[in-house]
Scaffold this motif. Structure first.
Motif, short mmCIF file in Angstrom:
data_model
loop_
_atom_site.label_atom_id
_atom_site.label_comp_id
_atom_site.label_asym_id
_atom_site.label_seq_id
_atom_site.Cartn_x
_atom_site.Cartn_y
_atom_site.Cartn_z
N SER A 54 56.64 69.10 72.17
CA SER A 54 55.35 69.86 72.53
C SER A 54 55.39 71.04 73.00
CB SER A 54 54.44 68.71 73.44
OG SER A 54 52.99 69.44 73.48
N GLY A 55 55.48 72.13 72.09
CA GLY A 55 55.69 73.51 72.08
C GLY A 55 55.21 74.41 71.10
N PHE A 56 54.95 75.65 71.26
CA PHE A 56 54.69 76.65 70.57
C PHE A 56 55.06 77.97 70.94
CE2 PHE A 56 50.87 75.49 72.97
CZ PHE A 56 50.53 76.65 73.63
N ILE A 57 55.27 78.93 69.90
CA ILE A 57 55.52 80.47 69.93
C ILE A 57 54.35 81.18 69.70
CG2 ILE A 57 56.24 80.35 67.50
CD1 ILE A 57 58.06 82.68 68.31
N TYR A 58 53.90 81.80 70.86
CA TYR A 58 52.94 82.75 70.99
C TYR A 58 51.53 81.67 70.93
CZ TYR A 58 55.44 86.80 70.75
OH TYR A 58 56.21 87.86 70.87
N GLY A 59 50.60 82.09 70.07
CA GLY A 59 49.36 80.92 70.27
C GLY A 59 48.32 80.95 71.10
N GLU A 79 56.87 73.66 76.19
CA GLU A 79 57.76 74.91 75.44
C GLU A 79 56.66 76.01 75.13
OE1 GLU A 79 61.24 76.00 72.45
OE2 GLU A 79 61.51 74.23 73.92
N MET A 80 56.91 77.19 75.73
CA MET A 80 56.15 78.17 75.29
C MET A 80 57.19 79.31 74.99
SD MET A 80 52.76 77.58 77.72
CE MET A 80 51.82 79.18 77.08
N ARG A 81 57.15 80.04 74.00
CA ARG A 81 57.87 81.26 73.70
C ARG A 81 57.14 82.44 73.12
NH1 ARG A 81 61.20 82.18 68.60
NH2 ARG A 81 63.07 83.14 69.16
N ALA A 82 57.62 83.53 73.86
CA ALA A 82 56.85 84.66 73.54
C ALA A 82 57.59 85.83 74.06
CB ALA A 82 55.38 84.80 74.13
N GLY A 83 57.23 87.15 73.50
CA GLY A 83 57.64 88.30 74.17
C GLY A 83 56.92 89.67 74.00
N ARG A 304 56.50 74.84 67.75
CA ARG A 304 56.07 75.00 66.56
C ARG A 304 56.04 76.46 66.04
NH1 ARG A 304 52.48 71.24 64.51
NH2 ARG A 304 51.06 72.68 63.67
N ALA A 305 56.42 77.07 65.11
CA ALA A 305 56.47 78.16 64.52
C ALA A 305 54.96 78.65 64.63
CB ALA A 305 56.99 78.16 63.27
N ASN A 306 54.89 79.91 64.60
CA ASN A 306 53.53 80.59 64.29
C ASN A 306 53.59 81.74 63.18
OD1 ASN A 306 51.09 82.24 64.74
ND2 ASN A 306 51.07 81.42 66.87
N MET A 320 47.48 78.09 68.77
CA MET A 320 48.58 77.49 69.35
C MET A 320 49.34 76.81 68.51
SD MET A 320 46.44 75.48 72.54
CE MET A 320 47.08 73.95 72.12
N GLY A 321 49.74 77.61 67.43
CA GLY A 321 50.61 77.32 66.45
C GLY A 321 50.01 76.50 65.44
N TRP A 322 48.94 76.81 65.14
CA TRP A 322 47.88 76.12 64.04
C TRP A 322 47.80 74.61 64.58
CZ3 TRP A 322 44.52 78.07 61.45
CH2 TRP A 322 44.08 77.53 60.41
N LEU A 323 47.23 74.62 65.79
CA LEU A 323 46.86 73.24 66.47
C LEU A 323 45.43 73.10 66.50
CD1 LEU A 323 49.63 72.44 69.08
CD2 LEU A 323 49.27 71.38 66.85
#
Length: 453
Positions: A54-59, A79-83, A304-306, A320-323
């Motif tokens: 259960s995670g996503f990038i940006y979102g 998990e949350m991924r961003a920069g 999840r990709a975004n 949230m990654g198309w959720l």
């Protein structure tokens, strides 16, 4: 025979003829063809839920206020991924003298992650400016000069210390997809950057969690193999090895990577598929549940990709990654897949996948229930899918029957208020087993099966 009885017989005959005529003109409903099968062995279990898929990038919005915290905590995001990608474009990021806005977003994103118990992955590439959209006037190490890169890493180290972002809940993602256009120089220059950056970060923050290479490739790819050999030879093996499945199979990739590590005498603390789910079908409920299942099989973390881009709806900074729906922030079918995944408690239970279908199953003796979340690979066969439960525990099937609730998470790019109840009825337990049949007519749908006494 009395006249009354005779009239009654005539009436019955007439009704029987009429019924036969009605049956003759009714369309014959074709049986669903058997398409796939899965088996759950409830005698084989172990391990508590981690919700690692259960995670996503940006979102989230750039001020991280939307979508709501509740939509995130209900699916137990880990998990949350961003920069800070795309902020300030065309001249955003450190290399363009516009680092502050991106770091402020990173801090806010970290604060939001802590609200759901998630870790953050800082994408150093995006903080630099490499986000696929912004101008990148120079790359780390250009012309053999590493001063700018050293200053860049020192800037982040100082800001991370000031913001309390030095623990294991922050992963230092050294670059994003360096095997394609997110890195504009040779692999050799990239590898030297990884060496320098890893040594610099670990010298300043010995407990820092380093992650890489986050490539748009599988671990069996020659680019990835070159990376493995280099980081081993130079003493800069990351804590977490990462890659992207767009599309792909995390379980198969992890098996391949384990073989590569064993051949080199290497070990790491974990794997992370920090972008999964290609644009379109793969981000619908069925494939989402399939990816969750495959990530759980390899004990891999996942995000999840975004696919949001500047000027598009949805953008990188929502859904949230198309959720959830863009702007309205309403739950879609795939969000409910993650909600049912988050509802699983107890012990992970063995499930043998089908050829195109897979699932994640937990059983909880205290709650006296078992919850299965089932998905289908994109392009999977449709039809009758059987799910056989073997070695049913006494707390579920001891009475000779068990209640079976089957729910469908529909594929639609619109608001879904909740899963659709397909059936909710008792099933006979025979030979300590029970079989559930699902008429899976759309491979992009997902299903949840809950057993209770």
């Amino acid at each position: 025979m009395s006249a009354r009885i005779l009239r009654s017989l005539r009436t019955c005959v007439a009704l029987a003829v009429l019924a036969a005529a009605c049956l003759a003109v009714q369309p014959v409903r074709a049986a669903y063809a058997a398409a796939d099968a899965m088996t759950v062995d409830m005698a084989l279990y172990g391990g508590t839920p981690t919700y690692r898929a259960s995670g996503f990038i940006y979102g989230l919005s750039q001020n991280t206020t939307t979508p709501s915290v509740s939509l995130q905590t209900q699916i137990k995001t880990r998990e949350m991924r961003a920069g800070g990608s795309q902020i300030g474009c065309p001249n955003g990021g450190w290399v363009n003298g516009a680092y502050t806005a991106r770091w402020n977003f990173e801090k806010s994103y970290y604060a939001r992650a802590k609200q759901s118990g998630a870790h953050v992955e800082m994408i150093l590439a995006a903080l630099w400016a490499s986000d696929g959209v912004c101008n990148v006037p120079s790359w780390p190490g250009d012309g053999g000069n590493w001063t700018a890169y050293t200053n860049f890493i020192n800037q982040i180290i100082g800001d991370a210390r000031a913001s309390g972002m030095t623990g294991s809940d922050v992963r230092w993602d050294m670059w994003n997809e360096p095997n394609i256009f997110f890195w504009g120089r040779s692999q050799a220059q990239y590898l030297e950057m990884v060496r320098r950056g890893t040594l610099q970060i670990r010298a300043a923050l010995p407990g820092a969690v380093i992650e890489g290479p986050s490539c748009a490739c599988t671990p069996s790819n020659s680019w990835f193999i070159t990376y493995l050999d280099y980081v081993k030879a130079n003493g800069v093996v990351p804590n977490i090895l990462s890659w992207h499945d767009l599309p792909g199979d995390p379980a198969a990739d992890a098996a391949s990577l384990n073989s590569e590590l064993a051949a080199r005498g290497m070990s790491v603390s974990g794997f992370d598929v920090n972008e999964y789910g290609a644009f379109g079908a793969e981000q619908q409920p069925g494939p989402s549940a399939w990816y969750i299942s495959r990530l759980e099989r390899c004990n891999c973390d996942g995000a999840r990709a975004n696919w949001g881009m500047v000027g598009q709806t949805p953008s990188l900074y929502d859904t949230m990654g198309w959720l959830v729906t863009s702007n309205a922030n309403q739950t879609m079918g795939q969000w409910w897949v993650y909600q049912r995944y988050a509802s699983q408690t107890g012990l992970r239970t063995n499930i043998t996948p089908g050829s195109t279908h897979d699932g994640i199953v937990f059983q909880d003796s205290g709650a006296r229930r078992s919850v299965a979340v089932l998905g289908a690979k994109a392009g999977a066969s449709t039809g009758s899918i059987t799910l056989r439960y073997a070695n049913l525990p006494s707390y579920l099937g001891g009475s000779g029957s068990v209640n079976v609730l089957v729910e469908r998470m529909p594929s639609t790019n619109a608001y879904v208020s909740g899963p659709t109840t397909v059936s909710n009825s008792r099933a006979t337990v025979s030979g300590n087993s029970v079989t559930v049949t699902i008429n899976w007519t759309n491979a992009l749908d997902a299903y949840a099966v809950t057993l209770t006494p």
